[in-house]
Write a protein that holds these residues in place. Structure first.
Motif, PDB file in Angstrom:
ATOM      1  N   TYR A 177      40.773 -43.096  78.918  1.00 52.01           N
ATOM      2  CA  TYR A 177      40.645 -42.515  80.267  1.00 52.01           C
ATOM      3  C   TYR A 177      41.875 -42.980  81.054  1.00 52.01           C
ATOM      4  O   TYR A 177      42.050 -44.169  81.299  1.00 52.01           O
ATOM      5  CB  TYR A 177      39.342 -43.029  80.887  1.00 52.01           C
ATOM      6  CG  TYR A 177      38.995 -42.556  82.276  1.00 52.01           C
ATOM      7  CD1 TYR A 177      39.672 -41.521  82.924  1.00 52.01           C
ATOM      8  CD2 TYR A 177      37.936 -43.159  82.958  1.00 52.01           C
ATOM      9  CE1 TYR A 177      39.315 -41.107  84.187  1.00 52.01           C
ATOM     10  CE2 TYR A 177      37.564 -42.762  84.236  1.00 52.01           C
ATOM     11  CZ  TYR A 177      38.256 -41.740  84.854  1.00 52.01           C
ATOM     12  OH  TYR A 177      37.899 -41.336  86.121  1.00 52.01           O
ATOM     13  N   ILE A 178      42.750 -42.055  81.404  1.00 52.94           N
ATOM     14  CA  ILE A 178      44.023 -42.369  82.066  1.00 52.94           C
ATOM     15  C   ILE A 178      43.979 -41.885  83.506  1.00 52.94           C
ATOM     16  O   ILE A 178      43.713 -40.703  83.766  1.00 52.94           O
ATOM     17  CB  ILE A 178      45.206 -41.702  81.331  1.00 52.94           C
ATOM     18  CG1 ILE A 178      45.320 -42.249  79.900  1.00 52.94           C
ATOM     19  CG2 ILE A 178      46.508 -41.919  82.094  1.00 52.94           C
ATOM     20  CD1 ILE A 178      46.356 -41.534  79.050  1.00 52.94           C
ATOM     21  N   ILE A 179      44.229 -42.804  84.447  1.00 50.55           N
ATOM     22  CA  ILE A 179      44.202 -42.456  85.872  1.00 50.55           C
ATOM     23  C   ILE A 179      45.589 -42.695  86.470  1.00 50.55           C
ATOM     24  O   ILE A 179      46.078 -43.826  86.491  1.00 50.55           O
ATOM     25  CB  ILE A 179      43.169 -43.302  86.638  1.00 50.55           C
ATOM     26  CG1 ILE A 179      41.781 -43.172  86.003  1.00 50.55           C
ATOM     27  CG2 ILE A 179      43.122 -42.886  88.110  1.00 50.55           C
ATOM     28  CD1 ILE A 179      40.718 -44.056  86.659  1.00 50.55           C
ATOM     29  N   THR A 182      52.781 -39.765  71.901  1.00 51.85           N
ATOM     30  CA  THR A 182      52.141 -38.453  71.786  1.00 51.85           C
ATOM     31  C   THR A 182      51.281 -38.372  70.531  1.00 51.85           C
ATOM     32  O   THR A 182      50.150 -37.865  70.559  1.00 51.85           O
ATOM     33  CB  THR A 182      53.212 -37.349  71.760  1.00 51.85           C
ATOM     34  OG1 THR A 182      53.961 -37.405  72.980  1.00 51.85           O
ATOM     35  CG2 THR A 182      52.584 -35.982  71.628  1.00 51.85           C
ATOM     36  N   ARG A 183      51.797 -38.870  69.414  1.00 52.73           N
ATOM     37  CA  ARG A 183      51.025 -38.854  68.164  1.00 52.73           C
ATOM     38  C   ARG A 183      49.712 -39.615  68.325  1.00 52.73           C
ATOM     39  O   ARG A 183      48.656 -39.167  67.874  1.00 52.73           O
ATOM     40  CB  ARG A 183      51.870 -39.474  67.047  1.00 52.73           C
ATOM     41  CG  ARG A 183      51.107 -39.721  65.754  1.00 52.73           C
ATOM     42  CD  ARG A 183      52.005 -40.311  64.678  1.00 52.73           C
ATOM     43  NE  ARG A 183      52.718 -41.499  65.112  1.00 52.73           N
ATOM     44  CZ  ARG A 183      52.160 -42.706  65.219  1.00 52.73           C
ATOM     45  NH1 ARG A 183      50.874 -42.882  64.930  1.00 52.73           N
ATOM     46  NH2 ARG A 183      52.880 -43.746  65.600  1.00 52.73           N
ATOM     47  N   ARG A 184      49.762 -40.759  68.991  1.00 50.76           N
ATOM     48  CA  ARG A 184      48.546 -41.561  69.175  1.00 50.76           C
ATOM     49  C   ARG A 184      47.528 -40.844  70.055  1.00 50.76           C
ATOM     50  O   ARG A 184      46.331 -40.830  69.753  1.00 50.76           O
ATOM     51  CB  ARG A 184      48.921 -42.911  69.793  1.00 50.76           C
ATOM     52  CG  ARG A 184      49.703 -43.803  68.852  1.00 50.76           C
ATOM     53  CD  ARG A 184      50.408 -44.900  69.609  1.00 50.76           C
ATOM     54  NE  ARG A 184      51.197 -45.760  68.730  1.00 50.76           N
ATOM     55  CZ  ARG A 184      52.296 -46.384  69.085  1.00 50.76           C
ATOM     56  NH1 ARG A 184      52.771 -46.242  70.326  1.00 50.76           N
ATOM     57  NH2 ARG A 184      52.941 -47.149  68.234  1.00 50.76           N
ATOM     58  N   LEU A 185      48.007 -40.271  71.153  1.00 46.68           N
ATOM     59  CA  LEU A 185      47.077 -39.597  72.058  1.00 46.68           C
ATOM     60  C   LEU A 185      46.438 -38.377  71.395  1.00 46.68           C
ATOM     61  O   LEU A 185      45.255 -38.095  71.602  1.00 46.68           O
ATOM     62  CB  LEU A 185      47.800 -39.193  73.349  1.00 46.68           C
ATOM     63  CG  LEU A 185      48.298 -40.338  74.238  1.00 46.68           C
ATOM     64  CD1 LEU A 185      48.963 -39.784  75.489  1.00 46.68           C
ATOM     65  CD2 LEU A 185      47.165 -41.283  74.626  1.00 46.68           C
ATOM     66  N   GLN A 186      47.217 -37.663  70.610  1.00 48.79           N
ATOM     67  CA  GLN A 186      46.666 -36.500  69.928  1.00 48.79           C
ATOM     68  C   GLN A 186      45.677 -36.892  68.831  1.00 48.79           C
ATOM     69  O   GLN A 186      44.838 -36.090  68.430  1.00 48.79           O
ATOM     70  CB  GLN A 186      47.794 -35.662  69.332  1.00 48.79           C
ATOM     71  CG  GLN A 186      48.589 -34.899  70.389  1.00 48.79           C
ATOM     72  CD  GLN A 186      49.515 -33.876  69.779  1.00 48.79           C
ATOM     73  OE1 GLN A 186      50.296 -34.200  68.890  1.00 48.79           O
ATOM     74  NE2 GLN A 186      49.450 -32.649  70.262  1.00 48.79           N
ATOM     75  N   GLY A 187      45.750 -38.130  68.371  1.00 49.87           N
ATOM     76  CA  GLY A 187      44.830 -38.589  67.341  1.00 49.87           C
ATOM     77  C   GLY A 187      43.527 -39.147  67.876  1.00 49.87           C
ATOM     78  O   GLY A 187      42.645 -39.531  67.094  1.00 49.87           O
ATOM     79  N   LEU A 203      40.242 -37.659  75.147  1.00 52.82           N
ATOM     80  CA  LEU A 203      41.209 -38.108  76.149  1.00 52.82           C
ATOM     81  C   LEU A 203      40.890 -37.462  77.490  1.00 52.82           C
ATOM     82  O   LEU A 203      40.777 -36.245  77.595  1.00 52.82           O
ATOM     83  CB  LEU A 203      42.637 -37.735  75.728  1.00 52.82           C
ATOM     84  CG  LEU A 203      43.758 -38.026  76.753  1.00 52.82           C
ATOM     85  CD1 LEU A 203      43.859 -39.517  77.044  1.00 52.82           C
ATOM     86  CD2 LEU A 203      45.099 -37.489  76.259  1.00 52.82           C
ATOM     87  N   VAL A 204      40.745 -38.306  78.513  1.00 56.24           N
ATOM     88  CA  VAL A 204      40.514 -37.847  79.879  1.00 56.24           C
ATOM     89  C   VAL A 204      41.706 -38.269  80.732  1.00 56.24           C
ATOM     90  O   VAL A 204      42.140 -39.425  80.660  1.00 56.24           O
ATOM     91  CB  VAL A 204      39.226 -38.446  80.471  1.00 56.24           C
ATOM     92  CG1 VAL A 204      39.005 -37.957  81.902  1.00 56.24           C
ATOM     93  CG2 VAL A 204      38.030 -38.104  79.606  1.00 56.24           C
ATOM     94  N   VAL A 205      42.249 -37.353  81.524  1.00 58.33           N
ATOM     95  CA  VAL A 205      43.361 -37.665  82.428  1.00 58.33           C
ATOM     96  C   VAL A 205      42.968 -37.272  83.844  1.00 58.33           C
ATOM     97  O   VAL A 205      42.530 -36.143  84.085  1.00 58.33           O
ATOM     98  CB  VAL A 205      44.655 -36.928  82.013  1.00 58.33           C
ATOM     99  CG1 VAL A 205      45.749 -37.152  83.066  1.00 58.33           C
ATOM    100  CG2 VAL A 205      45.133 -37.414  80.652  1.00 58.33           C
ATOM    101  N   GLN A 206      43.125 -38.202  84.762  1.00 55.58           N
ATOM    102  CA  GLN A 206      42.825 -37.987  86.181  1.00 55.58           C
ATOM    103  C   GLN A 206      44.119 -38.121  86.969  1.00 55.58           C
ATOM    104  O   GLN A 206      44.734 -39.178  86.980  1.00 55.58           O
ATOM    105  CB  GLN A 206      41.799 -39.022  86.640  1.00 55.58           C
ATOM    106  CG  GLN A 206      41.382 -38.916  88.089  1.00 55.58           C
ATOM    107  CD  GLN A 206      40.270 -39.907  88.390  1.00 55.58           C
ATOM    108  OE1 GLN A 206      39.360 -40.096  87.571  1.00 55.58           O
ATOM    109  NE2 GLN A 206      40.331 -40.544  89.537  1.00 55.58           N
ATOM    110  N   ALA A 228      45.119 -33.593  77.067  1.00 60.37           N
ATOM    111  CA  ALA A 228      43.790 -34.104  77.395  1.00 60.37           C
ATOM    112  C   ALA A 228      42.695 -33.109  77.006  1.00 60.37           C
ATOM    113  O   ALA A 228      42.899 -31.892  77.016  1.00 60.37           O
ATOM    114  CB  ALA A 228      43.700 -34.408  78.885  1.00 60.37           C
ATOM    115  N   ASP A 229      41.527 -33.657  76.671  1.00 59.61           N
ATOM    116  CA  ASP A 229      40.344 -32.827  76.477  1.00 59.61           C
ATOM    117  C   ASP A 229      39.738 -32.446  77.818  1.00 59.61           C
ATOM    118  O   ASP A 229      39.170 -31.373  77.978  1.00 59.61           O
ATOM    119  CB  ASP A 229      39.305 -33.591  75.645  1.00 59.61           C
ATOM    120  CG  ASP A 229      39.828 -33.923  74.260  1.00 59.61           C
ATOM    121  OD1 ASP A 229      39.896 -33.000  73.420  1.00 59.61           O
ATOM    122  OD2 ASP A 229      40.193 -35.089  74.024  1.00 59.61           O
ATOM    123  N   VAL A 230      39.851 -33.356  78.792  1.00 58.00           N
ATOM    124  CA  VAL A 230      39.320 -33.116  80.137  1.00 58.00           C
ATOM    125  C   VAL A 230      40.351 -33.591  81.150  1.00 58.00           C
ATOM    126  O   VAL A 230      40.899 -34.683  81.016  1.00 58.00           O
ATOM    127  CB  VAL A 230      37.992 -33.880  80.364  1.00 58.00           C
ATOM    128  CG1 VAL A 230      37.525 -33.718  81.802  1.00 58.00           C
ATOM    129  CG2 VAL A 230      36.924 -33.401  79.402  1.00 58.00           C
TER     130      VAL A 230
END
Length: 567
Positions: free
Chosen positions: A250-252, A267-272, A276-279, A290-292
């Motif tokens: 969860y990234i704010i 990028t590779r890590r986040l896609q794996g 993933l939530v980004v605010q 992000a998924d959300v």
């Protein structure tokens, strides 16, 4: 924190106006911290002498009376050479050292090999300038030593800071009005984020989570047990993603795809990840994966709260505009998420959250909204609403009474180590990064405009390197490191010495600087070595990509990421 016991700058902005010597070491304050630099200008106009210590002749170094253009990654060697000269010239503050410090004899031994000649050979700084700096700094009545990312963004950044603290201990240039150590913060609330507990080992108010008394106080307020184990830094989180132990993030208000070193690996890590939530307030590059995405009102003018700046001053932030569309306040977003997880948090205003913090943090206890408004902001520590404000820290070190003086400040024995990313025949040039005046961090808030003063994305090169490689100003070149490559227009910069290149760390959309940088992290701070990348520059017939709008932006970023991961 380790040397003095507090994680903040020792001096107020007002004090630099009365300094008679100002050192900008690894700090381009003229461009990166212009508000702070305006205070320094008042001292300069009154005759203060200025030293610029920086591999490039930056806009700040141009203001300096003396520029020490050291080689990238040789700060500790230079600090040792300065320290040795101060000791051998009989300029060390012996009484202060005896009363307020420990480990001096070990420090003297560590300095001894660094003669002026040896230091000059290792750093590239002429011996006479090292001598001049040492004598001026030691003899100054009030010296301010200021630094930023040029010191900390190295694989040994913590050691770099310790080396500068040593110089202040050696000369007594700390704990007095106008004499201090100033780590200038790069954003308007970096200090505040750390103060509020956004450091893996701390609860709010720099209270160690490993201390059972600290945990007990928070457990009584929050009604839940608090683990004693320290949390993870950002780089440690990345390692946990590699191991498959961290699967939901969860990234704010953060944009690590652009702001972290080796962005292809990020990028590779986040896609794996599983989820993933980004605010954030805009669709950042990170948010495209992000998924959300939760649109927040983190924009400074759309929310209430406080900011804490480099001089530890807490100031009110006031809501001026209503948020657009369905965007919600950050506090409300987190309250709603808590409700979905089965916890009925009460509706709280920013002031109520702040009052809870004041009840838990002694350093902030007296900072009610009333006091902040009446005084126009207050510096911590401020335990009593009716008490005096403390301008500078560590005055206790000058007390004659040992009990009042408290814990002595230790000298640090640190090792000079060159950058991890070595130069060789294939990658013969050294790239360093930094901020520009007209851009800001990853460009999320400042990248979507054009201005006649804006430099834009480019690779700065010395005139000698451009001539040697046959590159014309404005010509698009390919810049490659051991991790990736980018295209960028070349820009002539006479302030760079041959062999040294500069790119903005603001990362405009068209040039991802951090595709080049290395994940060589400081073992303590976990900060990557953004300041020392080995690269090569080649002429090319390729052109920069065009940005055709948000849909093309998202599509292009995902395609680029797939290609990077595949390679």
């Amino acid at each position: 924190m380790h040397v003095f016991g507090a994680g903040g700058g020792t001096s107020s902005y007002r004090e630099i106006e009365d300094a008679d010597l100002i050192v900008f070491w690894g700090s381009n304050a003229r461009e990166a911290h212009p508000i702070f630099f305006h205070h320094a200008l008042k001292a300069i106009n009154k005759g203060a002498k200025v030293y610029g210590v920086d591999p490039r002749r930056s806009k700040t170094a141009e203001w300096a009376d003396v520029w020490l253009g050291l080689d990238v990654g040789t700060d500790i060697a230079l600090a040792y050479g300065i320290g040795r000269e101060i000791i051998h010239a009989g300029l060390a503050n012996e009484e202060f050292i005896r009363n307020a410090s420990t480990g001096f004899e070990d420090y003297v031994a560590a300095c001894e090999p660094w003669t002026l000649e040896v230091t000059s050979r290792e750093t590239g700084v002429p011996a006479d300038l090292i001598r001049e700096f040492a004598h001026d700094y030691a003899k100054a009545e009030r010296a301010q030593l200021c630094w930023t990312l040029g010191i900390t963004e190295h694989h040994n950044g913590t050691d770099n800071v310790r080396a500068l603290c040593n110089l202040a201990l050696l000369t007594g240039q700390v704990g007095r009005w106008g004499a201090g150590l100033v780590p200038v913060r790069g954003q308007n609330n970096v200090q505040g984020g750390g103060d509020m507990g956004a450091i893996p080992k701390n609860l709010p108010g720099f209270q160690d989570v490993g201390n059972p008394e600290h945990r007990a106080k928070f457990e009584r307020m929050w009604g839940v047990p608090i683990p004693s184990k320290y949390g993870l830094t950002l780089s440690e989180m990345m390692e946990e993603m590699d191991e498959g132990h961290l699967t939901n993030v969860y990234i704010i208000g953060e944009n690590p795809v652009q702001s972290d070193a080796d962005s292809a690996a990020v990028t590779r890590r986040l896609q794996g990840l599983d989820h993933l939530v980004v605010q954030d307030i805009f669709l950042t590059k990170t948010a495209t994966f992000a998924d959300v995405v939760l649109p927040s009102t983190a924009a400074w003018c759309e929310s209430e709260g406080t900011f804490t700046n480099s001089e530890r001053r807490v100031q009110r932030g006031r809501k001026a505009l209503e948020p657009p569309g369905e965007a919600k306040d950050d506090i409300e977003i987190m309250r709603l998420i808590a409700a979905r997880l089965g916890h009925a948090w009460p509706i709280q205003t920013a002031e109520q959250v702040w009052d809870e913090l004041r009840a838990l943090s002694p350093a902030h206890h007296g900072m009610s909204y009333r006091v902040l408004e009446e005084r126009g902001g207050v510096r911590w520590p401020f335990p009593d609403e009716n008490g005096p404000e403390i301008a500078f820290l560590h005055g206790r070190l000058w007390e004659k009474d040992p009990e009042k003086r408290g814990r002595p400040a230790p000298f640090g024995i640190v090792e000079h180590r060159l950058p991890v990313d070595k130069l060789n025949d294939e990658f013969p040039l050294r790239l360093t990064t930094g901020r520009r005046l007209t851009d800001y961090n990853t460009g999320v808030q400042s990248g979507g405009f054009n201005s006649p003063i804006r430099v834009g994305a480019c690779i700065d090169m010395s005139p000698e390197d451009m001539a040697r490689l046959g590159i014309n100003e404005g010509e698009v070149v390919r810049v490659a490191s051991r991790r990736g490559a980018v295209l960028a227009p070349a820009r002539r910069d006479p302030g760079l010495r041959p062999g040294l290149l500069f790119m903005a760390c603001n990362f405009p959309d068209e040039v991802d600087t951090n595709l080049l940088t290395i994940e060589a992290n400081d073992p303590i701070s976990k900060t990557a070595e953004f300041k020392a990348t080995a690269v090569k520059v080649e002429k090319t017939n390729e052109a920069l990509p065009e940005d055709d709008g948000i849909e093309d932006f998202v599509k292009r970023e995902r395609q680029n990421s797939e290609l990077l991961i595949a390679s």
